[in-house]
Design an enzyme around this catalytic site. Sequence first.
Site, PDB file in Angstrom:
ATOM      1  N   ASP A  11      -9.997   3.619   1.629  1.00 26.93           N
ATOM      2  CA  ASP A  11     -10.264   3.233   3.024  1.00 26.93           C
ATOM      3  C   ASP A  11     -10.952   4.382   3.753  1.00 26.93           C
ATOM      4  O   ASP A  11     -11.758   4.165   4.659  1.00 26.93           O
ATOM      5  CB  ASP A  11      -8.967   2.861   3.750  1.00 26.93           C
ATOM      6  CG  ASP A  11      -8.483   1.468   3.365  1.00 26.93           C
ATOM      7  OD1 ASP A  11      -9.319   0.672   2.887  1.00 26.93           O
ATOM      8  OD2 ASP A  11      -7.284   1.181   3.515  1.00 26.93           O
ATOM      9  N   ALA A  41      -2.137   3.441  14.572  1.00 27.29           N
ATOM     10  CA  ALA A  41      -1.593   4.583  13.836  1.00 27.29           C
ATOM     11  C   ALA A  41      -0.971   4.111  12.520  1.00 27.29           C
ATOM     12  O   ALA A  41      -0.072   4.749  11.972  1.00 27.29           O
ATOM     13  CB  ALA A  41      -0.557   5.315  14.697  1.00 27.29           C
ATOM     14  N   LYS A  78       0.817  -1.225   0.000  1.00 24.53           N
ATOM     15  CA  LYS A  78       0.000   0.000   0.000  1.00 24.53           C
ATOM     16  C   LYS A  78       0.849   1.273   0.000  1.00 24.53           C
ATOM     17  O   LYS A  78       0.443   2.292  -0.550  1.00 24.53           O
ATOM     18  CB  LYS A  78      -0.921   0.008   1.222  1.00 24.53           C
ATOM     19  CG  LYS A  78      -2.162  -0.844   1.085  1.00 24.53           C
ATOM     20  CD  LYS A  78      -3.055  -0.653   2.292  1.00 24.53           C
ATOM     21  CE  LYS A  78      -4.385  -1.344   2.125  1.00 24.53           C
ATOM     22  NZ  LYS A  78      -5.311  -1.096   3.224  1.00 24.53           N
TER      23      LYS A  78
HETATM   24  P1  NAP Z   1      -0.776  -1.520   9.852  1.00 21.81           P
HETATM   25  O1  NAP Z   1      -0.417  -0.412   8.930  1.00 21.81           O
HETATM   26  O2  NAP Z   1       0.150  -2.677   9.990  1.00 21.81           O
HETATM   27  O3  NAP Z   1      -1.026  -0.889  11.292  1.00 21.81           O
HETATM   28  C1  NAP Z   1      -1.329  -1.692  12.389  1.00 21.81           C
HETATM   29  C2  NAP Z   1      -1.550  -0.822  13.612  1.00 21.81           C
HETATM   30  O4  NAP Z   1      -1.985  -1.666  14.649  1.00 21.81           O
HETATM   31  C3  NAP Z   1      -0.292  -0.130  14.107  1.00 21.81           C
HETATM   32  O5  NAP Z   1      -0.628   1.102  14.636  1.00 21.81           O
HETATM   33  C4  NAP Z   1       0.198  -1.086  15.208  1.00 21.81           C
HETATM   34  O6  NAP Z   1       0.858  -0.418  16.248  1.00 21.81           O
HETATM   35  C5  NAP Z   1      -1.096  -1.618  15.750  1.00 21.81           C
HETATM   36  N1  NAP Z   1      -0.914  -2.971  16.265  1.00 21.81           N
HETATM   37  C6  NAP Z   1      -0.497  -4.049  15.592  1.00 21.81           C
HETATM   38  N2  NAP Z   1      -0.471  -5.124  16.400  1.00 21.81           N
HETATM   39  C7  NAP Z   1      -0.881  -4.689  17.622  1.00 21.81           C
HETATM   40  C8  NAP Z   1      -1.049  -5.341  18.871  1.00 21.81           C
HETATM   41  N3  NAP Z   1      -0.826  -6.644  19.021  1.00 21.81           N
HETATM   42  N4  NAP Z   1      -1.502  -4.606  19.902  1.00 21.81           N
HETATM   43  C9  NAP Z   1      -1.754  -3.281  19.765  1.00 21.81           C
HETATM   44  N5  NAP Z   1      -1.586  -2.620  18.606  1.00 21.81           N
HETATM   45  C10 NAP Z   1      -1.167  -3.322  17.539  1.00 21.81           C
HETATM   46  O7  NAP Z   1      -2.162  -2.168   9.447  1.00 21.81           O
HETATM   47  P2  NAP Z   1      -3.391  -1.422   8.724  1.00 21.81           P
HETATM   48  O8  NAP Z   1      -3.272  -1.600   7.245  1.00 21.81           O
HETATM   49  O9  NAP Z   1      -3.507  -0.087   9.266  1.00 21.81           O
HETATM   50  O10 NAP Z   1      -4.625  -2.358   9.165  1.00 21.81           O
HETATM   51  C11 NAP Z   1      -5.103  -2.337  10.489  1.00 21.81           C
HETATM   52  C12 NAP Z   1      -6.343  -3.207  10.604  1.00 21.81           C
HETATM   53  O11 NAP Z   1      -7.410  -2.670   9.837  1.00 21.81           O
HETATM   54  C13 NAP Z   1      -6.137  -4.636  10.074  1.00 21.81           C
HETATM   55  O12 NAP Z   1      -6.796  -5.537  10.919  1.00 21.81           O
HETATM   56  C14 NAP Z   1      -6.809  -4.616   8.728  1.00 21.81           C
HETATM   57  O13 NAP Z   1      -7.292  -5.892   8.349  1.00 21.81           O
HETATM   58  C15 NAP Z   1      -7.962  -3.662   8.996  1.00 21.81           C
HETATM   59  N6  NAP Z   1      -8.430  -3.040   7.750  1.00 21.81           N
HETATM   60  C16 NAP Z   1      -9.740  -3.282   7.414  1.00 21.81           C
HETATM   61  C17 NAP Z   1     -10.239  -2.705   6.277  1.00 21.81           C
HETATM   62  C18 NAP Z   1     -11.667  -2.976   5.908  1.00 21.81           C
HETATM   63  O14 NAP Z   1     -12.028  -2.726   4.759  1.00 21.81           O
HETATM   64  N7  NAP Z   1     -12.509  -3.439   6.804  1.00 21.81           N
HETATM   65  C19 NAP Z   1      -9.444  -1.888   5.459  1.00 21.81           C
HETATM   66  C20 NAP Z   1      -8.122  -1.647   5.851  1.00 21.81           C
HETATM   67  C21 NAP Z   1      -7.636  -2.234   7.010  1.00 21.81           C
HETATM   68  P3  NAP Z   1       2.455  -0.104  16.237  1.00 21.81           P
HETATM   69  O15 NAP Z   1       2.593   1.256  15.636  1.00 21.81           O
HETATM   70  O16 NAP Z   1       2.805  -0.174  17.677  1.00 21.81           O
HETATM   71  O17 NAP Z   1       3.089  -1.191  15.420  1.00 21.81           O
END
Ligand code: NAP
Length: 525
Positions: free
Chosen positions: A346, A370, A309
Site C-alpha cells: 500500500d 489512522a 491484514k
Molecule cells: P481501517 O484500518 O479500518 O481504517 C479506517 C480509518 O477510517 C480509521 O482511521 C477510522 O477512524 C476512519 N473512519 C472509518 N469510518 C469513518 C467515518 N465514518 N468517519 C470518519 N472516519 C472514519 O481501514 P483501511 O484499511 O485503513 O482502509 C481505509 C480506506 O482506504 C478504505 O476505504 C479502503 O478501501 C481504502 N484503501 C484503498 C486502497 C487502494 O488500493 N486504493 C488500499 C488500501 C485501502 P477511527 O480510528 O475513528 O475508527
Amino acid sequence: MSATSNNYVPRLRPLRLPRVCVVVTGSDPEAMIEKAESLARDNTFLEFRLDYLAKPALAFNKLKQFSEYHPHIVSVATCRRATSGGKFRGSVASQLDILAKASAAGCQLLDLELQSAIQCKASQLERLRSRAALILSSHNFRATKNLDHTLEKMVAIPADFYKIVSTATTLSDNVVMMKFLEKHSDKYSLIGLCMGEQGIISRVLGVRAGSIFTFGAISEDEKTAPGQATAQELRSTYRIEQVDAATRVYGVAGDPVTHSLSPAIMNAALRRETVNGVYLALHAQTLKDLLACIRDIPIHGLSITMPYKEAILRHLDNTDSHTTKIGACNTVVRAQDGKLYGFNTDTAGVVRPLEQRITIPEAKILVLGAGGAARAAVYGLKERGAEIYILNRTLAQARKLAHSVRARTIKRPDLKKLSFDVIINATPVGMGNTRDSPLNQDEIKARYVFDMIYDPAETRLLKMARAAGAEVISGIEMFVHQAARQFEIWTGKPAPWDEMLRVVAREIEDRAAKTASNNSNSKKN
Ligand code: NAP
C-alpha cells in the site's frame, strides 16, 4: 465387469473433451437452442439442462437439428430430478426415456444421478450406455465429505464418467476434493468440483488434479450452481485450458472477497507477461482455514485484504522492517524455501503516484484516517521526508500514529486555517456512493487531493476538490500501483501497468453501468 474396463473414455478421447462444459438452460426449447446457437462458434462442449424445460420432450426435434448442423459439438444431456437438486418432476422411468431420446437427438453424453441410477435395473442402464457415454453423478449441496465412500457406491454401477460435486464451506474443502481427484483419477474417469463461493479453487485447479472437465455458466445471470464461474471467466480470466502442474497459484484472501477487483487485474497481468499462473478469490472465513489451504495447495503469493491484514503477521516466517512498523501486511510470498514472507505494498500505492507529480521531501501532506492504509501512507511518505499532518475521527489513534513517526495531529476546526500540498483520504467515507465526503468544501485547500477509495472512481471528495481547483488522484491509481508492486514481488518481472489500469477502469465502469441498469429496472418494476 469393472467400471474401469467398461469405460467408454477411449471412444470420447479422440474428441478431446475441452476442459469447460458450458451449461445451457432455457424456459422453452426455442430459447435453449437459440442460446446453444449463439455459443456454437466459440464453445465445442455443451450441457443441455433439459430439466429446465417445462416439457423436455418438445426439445428433441430442435436438438437433433442442432446436433446435425454442429457435428463438432459434444453435448451432454441432463434431466436432473427435483429430488436430486434439479427441476424435473417426472418419474425415473420418464427421466430415462428423455435421456434415451436426447441421445437419439445427438447428445453423446448422458448425465444420470446416482439416486435415479440405483432405482434402475442393470439392463436399463446398459441400454442407455449402448447409446451414449454415461456420466453417473452425485451432488452434496451441504458439504464436502465422504467422497471415497460415495465413489465406492458409485463404481458399483458401471458408467463412463463418475461426477462428484460437493459444497465447499471452507477453503480447505477444495483441498479435500483435489486430493480425492488425485487419488482416484488414474483408475476412474472423474469429474469433481466443489460448489459454493469457496469452491472456485476446485473449479479452476480441479482439472490439474484429475477432473476431466468442469462446468461454466453462459453468463452471470445464468448460473446453474452456487459459485459457478462463467465459461468466459474460466477460459479468459483463469486460462483454465493452460492450467498444468507448473501453474503457480496466487489469490486474494479476505472476508468478503466477492467484489474484489484483484482477480481481474492480476490475471490480466499474468496473461500479459506470459506468467504460468492463476489468481483466485479466496473467501476465508477464518485465518486458520486460509493458512491450512495455503500450505496444501500450495499457494505461491497472496494479496491479503480485510480483516486479515494485521492478524496474518504473526503467522508469517518473516516480514520486512517497513511492514513490521506499519503493522499490516497486504502481500505474502512463498519463497523457494517454502517460508512465507510478508510485505506491505500500500505504501508503494501511495508513494508512486505522488512521486510522479510532486517532490515528496518537504511536501506538506494531510492524511485523513489512522487505520492500516493511513499508516502505510504516513510511514512511506515520512520516510521520504514529507511533513505529515494526521486528522482522524478518534484523536487517540491519530496521536498514536503521529507519535510513532514524529508527525503532527490536527483537529478539524483548525483545517480551515491550513493549506497543504496534498490531502489524502484514508478513511472509507465516500465509498460505494457519491454523497458522503470526509471534508466540507471550505476545508479543501490543497494542490492535490488523493482519495484512496476506488469505487466509485470519482468520489464526492474528488468532485469537490476539482471544484476547489485542486488536481485529483483517484484510488484506482493507488490500487493499480499496489497491485503492480505485488506482481513484481511475486514474479520478479515489471508489471504491465497500463494493461492493469485499463482492466480496473473498465471493470469499475462495467459495475457502475450494471448498478445503474439494476436501479433503473427496479424503479420500473
Ligand atoms: P481501517 O484500518 O479500518 O481504517 C479506517 C480509518 O477510517 C480509521 O482511521 C477510522 O477512524 C476512519 N473512519 C472509518 N469510518 C469513518 C467515518 N465514518 N468517519 C470518519 N472516519 C472514519 O481501514 P483501511 O484499511 O485503513 O482502509 C481505509 C480506506 O482506504 C478504505 O476505504 C479502503 O478501501 C481504502 N484503501 C484503498 C486502497 C487502494 O488500493 N486504493 C488500499 C488500501 C485501502 P477511527 O480510528 O475513528 O475508527
